[in-house]
Every structure is written in C-alpha cells, then in structure tokens.
Design a protein around this motif. Structure first.
Motif, PDB file in Angstrom:
ATOM      1  N   ALA A 132       0.833  -1.204   0.000  1.00  0.00           N
ATOM      2  CA  ALA A 132       0.000   0.000   0.000  1.00  0.00           C
ATOM      3  C   ALA A 132       0.870   1.258   0.000  1.00  0.00           C
ATOM      4  N   ASP A 133       0.305   2.355  -0.470  1.00  0.00           N
ATOM      5  CA  ASP A 133       1.023   3.632  -0.414  1.00  0.00           C
ATOM      6  C   ASP A 133       1.174   4.098   1.031  1.00  0.00           C
ATOM      7  N   LEU A 134       0.087   4.009   1.786  1.00  0.00           N
ATOM      8  CA  LEU A 134       0.158   4.302   3.221  1.00  0.00           C
ATOM      9  C   LEU A 134       0.057   2.979   3.968  1.00  0.00           C
ATOM     10  N   VAL A 135       1.119   2.617   4.653  1.00  0.00           N
ATOM     11  CA  VAL A 135       1.194   1.327   5.331  1.00  0.00           C
ATOM     12  C   VAL A 135       0.998   1.520   6.835  1.00  0.00           C
ATOM     13  N   VAL A 136       0.081   0.742   7.396  1.00  0.00           N
ATOM     14  CA  VAL A 136      -0.196   0.764   8.831  1.00  0.00           C
ATOM     15  C   VAL A 136       0.649  -0.301   9.528  1.00  0.00           C
ATOM     16  N   THR A 137       1.333   0.091  10.607  1.00  0.00           N
ATOM     17  CA  THR A 137       2.159  -0.839  11.380  1.00  0.00           C
ATOM     18  C   THR A 137       1.967  -0.596  12.871  1.00  0.00           C
ATOM     19  N   ASP A 138       2.544  -1.470  13.667  1.00  0.00           N
ATOM     20  CA  ASP A 138       2.581  -1.317  15.136  1.00  0.00           C
ATOM     21  C   ASP A 138       1.197  -1.058  15.725  1.00  0.00           C
ATOM     22  N   VAL A 139       0.244  -1.886  15.312  1.00  0.00           N
ATOM     23  CA  VAL A 139      -1.136  -1.722  15.780  1.00  0.00           C
ATOM     24  C   VAL A 139      -1.277  -2.245  17.202  1.00  0.00           C
ATOM     25  N   VAL A 140      -1.887  -1.439  18.050  1.00  0.00           N
ATOM     26  CA  VAL A 140      -2.231  -1.847  19.416  1.00  0.00           C
ATOM     27  C   VAL A 140      -3.721  -1.622  19.575  1.00  0.00           C
ATOM     28  N   ASP A 141      -4.470  -2.708  19.750  1.00  0.00           N
ATOM     29  CA  ASP A 141      -5.933  -2.634  19.817  1.00  0.00           C
ATOM     30  C   ASP A 141      -6.372  -3.020  21.216  1.00  0.00           C
ATOM     31  N   ASN A 142      -6.633  -2.016  22.035  1.00  0.00           N
ATOM     32  CA  ASN A 142      -7.138  -2.246  23.384  1.00  0.00           C
ATOM     33  C   ASN A 142      -8.646  -2.001  23.406  1.00  0.00           C
ATOM     34  N   SER A 147      -4.124   2.304  18.701  1.00  0.00           N
ATOM     35  CA  SER A 147      -3.031   3.142  18.241  1.00  0.00           C
ATOM     36  C   SER A 147      -2.319   2.429  17.102  1.00  0.00           C
ATOM     37  N   PHE A 148      -1.666   3.193  16.260  1.00  0.00           N
ATOM     38  CA  PHE A 148      -0.919   2.613  15.149  1.00  0.00           C
ATOM     39  C   PHE A 148       0.078   3.630  14.624  1.00  0.00           C
ATOM     40  N   SER A 149       1.023   3.139  13.843  1.00  0.00           N
ATOM     41  CA  SER A 149       1.961   4.001  13.143  1.00  0.00           C
ATOM     42  C   SER A 149       1.651   3.918  11.659  1.00  0.00           C
ATOM     43  N   ALA A 150       2.074   4.933  10.902  1.00  0.00           N
ATOM     44  CA  ALA A 150       1.808   4.939   9.470  1.00  0.00           C
ATOM     45  C   ALA A 150       2.977   5.560   8.729  1.00  0.00           C
ATOM     46  N   SER A 151       3.218   5.049   7.536  1.00  0.00           N
ATOM     47  CA  SER A 151       4.232   5.628   6.653  1.00  0.00           C
ATOM     48  C   SER A 151       3.635   5.768   5.266  1.00  0.00           C
ATOM     49  N   PHE A 152       4.030   6.821   4.566  1.00  0.00           N
ATOM     50  CA  PHE A 152       3.537   7.069   3.214  1.00  0.00           C
ATOM     51  C   PHE A 152       4.689   6.958   2.232  1.00  0.00           C
ATOM     52  N   ARG A 153       4.637   5.907   1.417  1.00  0.00           N
ATOM     53  CA  ARG A 153       5.662   5.646   0.405  1.00  0.00           C
ATOM     54  C   ARG A 153       7.067   5.713   0.995  1.00  0.00           C
ATOM     55  N   GLY A 154       7.207   5.039   2.144  1.00  0.00           N
ATOM     56  CA  GLY A 154       8.514   4.904   2.784  1.00  0.00           C
ATOM     57  C   GLY A 154       8.873   5.980   3.778  1.00  0.00           C
ATOM     58  N   THR A 155       8.071   7.043   3.866  1.00  0.00           N
ATOM     59  CA  THR A 155       8.345   8.132   4.813  1.00  0.00           C
ATOM     60  C   THR A 155       7.384   8.059   5.984  1.00  0.00           C
ATOM     61  N   SER A 156       7.925   8.030   7.191  1.00  0.00           N
ATOM     62  CA  SER A 156       7.085   7.908   8.378  1.00  0.00           C
ATOM     63  C   SER A 156       6.206   9.138   8.566  1.00  0.00           C
ATOM     64  N   LEU A 157       4.938   8.886   8.886  1.00  0.00           N
ATOM     65  CA  LEU A 157       4.012   9.961   9.243  1.00  0.00           C
ATOM     66  C   LEU A 157       3.811  10.036  10.748  1.00  0.00           C
ATOM     67  N   GLY A 158       4.399   9.100  11.480  1.00  0.00           N
ATOM     68  CA  GLY A 158       4.324   9.130  12.933  1.00  0.00           C
ATOM     69  C   GLY A 158       3.278   8.182  13.506  1.00  0.00           C
ATOM     70  N   ILE A 170      -9.291   1.163  12.716  1.00  0.00           N
ATOM     71  CA  ILE A 170      -7.894   1.421  12.363  1.00  0.00           C
ATOM     72  C   ILE A 170      -7.779   1.658  10.861  1.00  0.00           C
ATOM     73  N   LEU A 171      -8.426   0.808  10.071  1.00  0.00           N
ATOM     74  CA  LEU A 171      -8.390   0.988   8.617  1.00  0.00           C
ATOM     75  C   LEU A 171      -9.107   2.266   8.194  1.00  0.00           C
ATOM     76  N   ASN A 172     -10.250   2.555   8.815  1.00  0.00           N
ATOM     77  CA  ASN A 172     -10.951   3.805   8.504  1.00  0.00           C
ATOM     78  C   ASN A 172     -10.075   5.012   8.819  1.00  0.00           C
ATOM     79  N   ALA A 173      -9.381   4.938   9.953  1.00  0.00           N
ATOM     80  CA  ALA A 173      -8.489   6.036  10.350  1.00  0.00           C
ATOM     81  C   ALA A 173      -7.334   6.173   9.370  1.00  0.00           C
ATOM     82  N   ALA A 174      -6.815   5.044   8.896  1.00  0.00           N
ATOM     83  CA  ALA A 174      -5.729   5.089   7.923  1.00  0.00           C
ATOM     84  C   ALA A 174      -6.175   5.769   6.636  1.00  0.00           C
ATOM     85  N   GLY A 175      -7.393   5.469   6.196  1.00  0.00           N
ATOM     86  CA  GLY A 175      -7.939   6.143   5.021  1.00  0.00           C
ATOM     87  C   GLY A 175      -8.088   7.629   5.237  1.00  0.00           C
TER      88      GLY A 175
END
Length: 216
Positions: A132-142, A147-158, A170-175
């Motif tokens: 994906a162009d925006l990749v979701v990682t480090d998902v914590v689902d309590n 919470s999650f981290s995201a990067s766009f085409r290799g650059t971290s968005l935080g 989480i997916l809706n938030a990523a969109g």
C-alpha cells in the motif's frame, strides 16, 4: 467521513460537512463554516428504484474519492456484486477524468480488482498490506482505544491514537490520514484531530455500562 470531518474541523481550513448520523464526536452531523472543503458520504444506491438506475454517487464530483470497501449491500437495486463493482469503477473513472484522486483500501479484496486498469498516478492505497502507499504498522488494539503508526511511500508519518476500538476503525483512520495528507494537512493536525474522534451516533454507540457489561 466522520473521522475526516473531525480532523478538518481541527485545522485552519473553513469548510462544511454532511455526515449521515445525528452527531459525531459531540459535533452535529451537518455544519457549514466556509467554502474551503466539503466532506460528505457517497451512496451507490440508485436514483429511483425500477425507474432510474443511475447510482446516486454519480451526481457527486469529488476531488478525492475515498473507497473503504465494496460489498453487495443493495440486492433490490443491483442484480449481482459484479454490477455494484461496475458502478464503483465508473464513479472512480469519472473522478479521475475530472482530475481527482481515488483512495482505496488495499486490504479489501473486492475493491482491489475494481481499480485494475485505472490510471496509476491518481490512485492511492492504504492498509496493512506492505504494498500500500500508506502502510499501517505497530497496531495496538485495546478495549475502547487503538493506536498505530503509518508511513507514506517509505516516509514515516508518525503515531496515531484513537479513542475507539476495532480493526475496522484502524483501517478507517488510515484512510482518513491518507486523504488528509493528500489534502495538505500537517501530520500534527491529523494526529490531533483523530485523537479527538470519539465515534458516531448509532455506530457502535455505547448506550449503557454496568460494571463489566457494555450495551451498544
């Protein structure tokens, strides 16, 4: 759409929103503050059943179209899932032909075939998929928070925090993050806006809590 409206309302832009719920995050479902943006939902249901089969979203002309998923929701209006997919593809192509962008969930197996053949440079994807162009990682689902981290085409968005639970959120938030990013909003504004989203009325709305029992 409610997440996006929450994010944009927290920015310096002045615009409007029209969401199909009475309220979200303590905000009225509809509001107007200016002309710099307009956020609304789209509906593939037909204009007039048995009379005019034109999908209702065909009357909308978005600069950015966000497709979270495609499903067979209206069997009274469509004979098959393939007809639904064809309607979505036509809507996406019309958006692109007007110079708009199409954002879609790379994890939705029904959507992925629909975007085949569309101009690649105006397509943007998000999801857990590494392609994906925006990749979701480090998902914590309590319970109740995520919470999650995201990067766009290799650059971290935080990192991003949500006050609602569930993998779908989480997916809706990523969109929402991707659309806001493509709209030029800073990562700080996007993260702050998402953290203020508390859910939408009638959508997994907490009605009552008694000890360890939750009623939605």
């Amino acid at each position: 759409s409610a997440m996006l409206a929450t994010i944009f309302l927290d920015s310096e832009l002045k615009g409007a929103h029209h969401i199909g719920v009475p309220f979200f995050s303590g905000i009225d479902g509809g509001g107007y503050n200016g002309n710099e943006y307009f956020i609304t939902e789209a509906d593939e249901y037909v204009n007039k059943p048995n009379i005019d089969p034109t999908p209702r979203f065909s009357f909308q002309h978005p600069h950015i179209l966000l497709c979270t998923n495609i499903d067979y929701d209206h069997p009274d209006a469509y004979a098959s899932l393939e007809q639904v997919k064809a309607a979505f593809k036509e809507f996406m192509l019309a958006t692109i032909n007007r110079g708009g962008k199409v954002v879609y969930c790379a994890d939705d197996h029904t959507t992925s075939p629909v975007i085949q053949g569309l101009p690649y440079d105006q397509l943007y994807s998000y999801g857990l998929s590494k392609s994906a162009d925006l990749v979701v990682t480090d998902v914590v689902d309590n319970e109740g928070t995520t919470s999650f981290s995201a990067s766009f085409r290799g650059t971290s968005l935080g990192d991003f925090q949500l006050r609602v639970g569930g993998s779908h959120n989480i997916l809706n938030a990523a969109g929402a993050v991707l659309v806001a990013h493509l709209s030029g909003l800073s990562t700080a504004i996007i993260a702050r806006g998402l953290s203020e989203f508390t859910g939408s009325a009638r959508r997994f709305e907490l009605v009552h809590k008694y000890e360890s029992t939750y009623l939605y």
